[in-house]
Enzyme design. Structure first.
Site, short mmCIF file in Angstrom:
data_model
loop_
_atom_site.label_atom_id
_atom_site.label_comp_id
_atom_site.label_asym_id
_atom_site.label_seq_id
_atom_site.Cartn_x
_atom_site.Cartn_y
_atom_site.Cartn_z
N SER A 171 1.32 43.22 67.34
CA SER A 171 1.78 44.92 66.64
C SER A 171 1.00 45.55 67.51
CB SER A 171 0.13 44.39 65.55
OG SER A 171 -0.12 46.46 65.35
N TYR B 246 -8.60 45.22 63.77
CA TYR B 246 -7.65 44.52 63.72
C TYR B 246 -6.56 44.24 64.74
CZ TYR B 246 -2.45 44.10 62.82
OH TYR B 246 -1.33 44.07 62.62
N LYS C 23 -5.40 40.76 67.12
CA LYS C 23 -3.82 41.10 67.09
C LYS C 23 -3.89 40.79 69.08
CE LYS C 23 -1.34 40.65 63.42
NZ LYS C 23 -0.75 39.14 63.38
N1 LIG Z 1 3.44 45.63 58.41
C1 LIG Z 1 3.77 45.79 59.46
O1 LIG Z 1 3.70 47.66 59.19
C2 LIG Z 1 3.26 45.33 60.46
C3 LIG Z 1 2.88 45.76 61.87
C4 LIG Z 1 2.45 45.37 62.91
C5 LIG Z 1 2.27 44.19 62.50
N2 LIG Z 1 2.35 42.88 61.27
C6 LIG Z 1 2.27 41.17 61.49
O2 LIG Z 1 3.19 40.88 61.00
C7 LIG Z 1 2.73 39.84 59.97
C8 LIG Z 1 2.78 40.11 58.61
O3 LIG Z 1 3.06 41.68 57.97
P1 LIG Z 1 3.41 41.46 56.56
O4 LIG Z 1 3.23 43.18 56.66
O5 LIG Z 1 4.64 40.87 55.94
O6 LIG Z 1 2.02 41.56 55.56
P2 LIG Z 1 1.60 40.62 53.92
O7 LIG Z 1 0.52 41.15 53.90
O8 LIG Z 1 2.52 40.81 53.61
O9 LIG Z 1 2.01 39.19 54.22
C9 LIG Z 1 1.53 38.23 54.94
C10 LIG Z 1 1.33 37.15 54.43
O10 LIG Z 1 0.28 35.79 55.18
C11 LIG Z 1 -0.24 35.16 53.85
N3 LIG Z 1 -1.28 35.11 54.21
C12 LIG Z 1 -2.31 36.01 54.86
N4 LIG Z 1 -3.83 35.37 55.04
C13 LIG Z 1 -3.11 33.88 55.19
C14 LIG Z 1 -3.83 32.19 55.56
N5 LIG Z 1 -4.04 32.27 56.20
N6 LIG Z 1 -2.51 31.39 55.71
C15 LIG Z 1 -2.01 31.64 54.89
N7 LIG Z 1 -1.32 32.01 54.58
C16 LIG Z 1 -1.99 33.68 55.58
C17 LIG Z 1 -0.01 35.87 52.68
O11 LIG Z 1 -0.13 35.52 52.15
C18 LIG Z 1 1.60 37.38 52.87
O12 LIG Z 1 2.14 36.28 52.08
C19 LIG Z 1 0.79 40.25 60.02
O13 LIG Z 1 0.28 38.90 60.74
C20 LIG Z 1 0.78 41.59 60.75
O14 LIG Z 1 -0.46 41.97 60.85
C21 LIG Z 1 3.15 44.16 60.62
#
Ligand SMILES: NC(=O)c1ccc[n+]([C@@H]2O[C@H](COP(=O)([O-])OP(=O)(O)OC[C@H]3O[C@@H](n4cnc5c(N)ncnc54)[C@H](O)[C@@H]3O)[C@@H](O)[C@H]2O)c1
Length: 330
Positions: free
Chosen positions: A116, A140, A144
């Site tokens: 991130s 958070y 990362k």
């Molecule tokens: N959305 C953003 O703007 C953004 C920005 C930077 C980084 N990210 C990273 O991208 C990744 C996905 O983000 P997203 O927006 O799709 O989030 P999200 O919450 O929609 O998806 C995360 C998924 O991971 C699953 N999950 C969580 N913990 C788990 C575990 N211990 N074991 C198995 N499954 C698990 C959840 O059920 C969910 O389906 C994350 O790692 C997040 O930190 C997202």
């Protein structure tokens, strides 16, 4: 076979579709704490469990003969990470450690990881390149960064080819069925306020930016998903240890997003200025030269596409067309 952890989440469902479209076979692991497996294409196996369970992960890697992991599973809410740091370190850092342990034991030597822009903290220059100083401002962001360190160190001794993608502000939808329901992100928060007939909140208008509101780099989730397809091929082609920014390389202010949301929704809403949130940097924009020059990937969607597609999906999710609010909700 590719394993996408967190594949039932907002970004995961887009990534799985992009990888499938690029001809890959995909299996998903998700604990469904936040996921919507019904949004995955037919025929994608979903193994329900936590990445923290190394034996479970080894079983999945073995059963599906996985040769590359795309590790998205994790917790992503900055505010929640401040009040629940222990939970965040466990889920994100121990989750990564468990995934890597399972991979090493099953001789899986490729991984792409969701990092991130939160690892940078404040950005001193106009844009952040991958070698900019890292000073995350939240638990958070620190989880990362620690994951990146874990990955780098373990990969070096185990011969793993890897890439960590530092996503900037992900928004938009790749289809009417793929809305972002996350209440932590600006675009869905604005839509939620519009639906409730409330004024969305702008946190701070006295930052050192042209209109006084925070500037971020918004990246369309479909562009981000396409980047994963490119990077999965790259880690397979040559041994790699690379961090890439994934943004569009341009900044948009909170007021730019408000105006785009007015345009997309047709609702002439007003916004409310509130105190700045502690720790929010004024400007975080990606320098995207590295991924463009090394892998040829670049974002193609602009802010209008992002907010427009997000509004269509948001409207579809609540059973409307998007047009009904424009004719008189406010
Ligand atoms: N959305 C953003 O703007 C953004 C920005 C930077 C980084 N990210 C990273 O991208 C990744 C996905 O983000 P997203 O927006 O799709 O989030 P999200 O919450 O929609 O998806 C995360 C998924 O991971 C699953 N999950 C969580 N913990 C788990 C575990 N211990 N074991 C198995 N499954 C698990 C959840 O059920 C969910 O389906 C994350 O790692 C997040 O930190 C997202």
């Amino acid at each position: 076979m590719l394993l996408v952890t967190g594949g039932a989440g907002y970004i995961g469902t887009h990534v799985v579709r992009a990888l499938g479209g690029a001809g890959h076979d995909v299996v998903v692991v998700d604990d469904l704490s936040d996921g919507h497996p019904e949004l995955l294409p037919d025929g994608i196996p979903v193994e329900v469990g936590t990445v923290l369970d190394t034996d479970f992960m080894m079983d999945v890697l073995d059963m599906y003969r996985v040769d590359c992991v795309v590790h998205l599973a994790g917790r992503k809410a900055v505010d929640e990470s401040i009040t629940r740091p222990s939970f965040y370190y466990r889920q994100n850092v121990l989750g990564m450690q468990s995934v890597l342990a399972a991979m090493v034991r099953l001789d899986v030597r490729r991984i792409v990881f969701s990092s991130s822009a939160a690892v940078y903290g404040a950005v001193a220059d106009d844009t952040a390149a991958e070698d900019a100083p890292t000073a995350p401002r939240s638990p958070y962001g620190r989880t990362k960064l620690i994951c990146e360190w874990l990955l780098r160190d373990i990969a070096a001794v185990e011969g793993i080819s890897w890439s960590a993608l530092r996503y900037f502000n992900v928004a938009g939808a790749g289809g009417r069925d793929l809305a972002d329901h996350g209440v932590h992100n600006l675009v869905p928060r604005v839509f939620q306020a519009i639906d409730l007939g409330e004024e969305p909140t702008v946190f701070g208008d006295t930052y050192d930016t042209p209109d006084g509101t925070c500037i971020r780099d918004y990246i369309h989730v479909s562009d981000l998903a396409a980047a994963h397809a490119t990077v999965v091929d790259a880690v397979a082609a040559v041994p790699m240890s690379a961090i890439y920014n994934v943004g569009c390389g341009r900044g948009a202010s909170v007021l730019d997003v408000m105006r785009a949301a007015r345009e997309a929704s047709g609702v002439p809403f007003q916004w409310r200025i509130a105190e700045p949130r502690p720790g929010d940097p004024a400007r975080v924009v990606a320098d995207t030269h590295l991924i463009r020059d090394e892998l040829g990937w670049t974002a193609v969607h602009d802010l209008g596409d992002i907010v427009g597609s997000a509004w269509e999906a948001w409207s579809a999710a609540r059973g409307g067309t998007g047009a009904e609010l424009s004719v008189g909700a406010r």
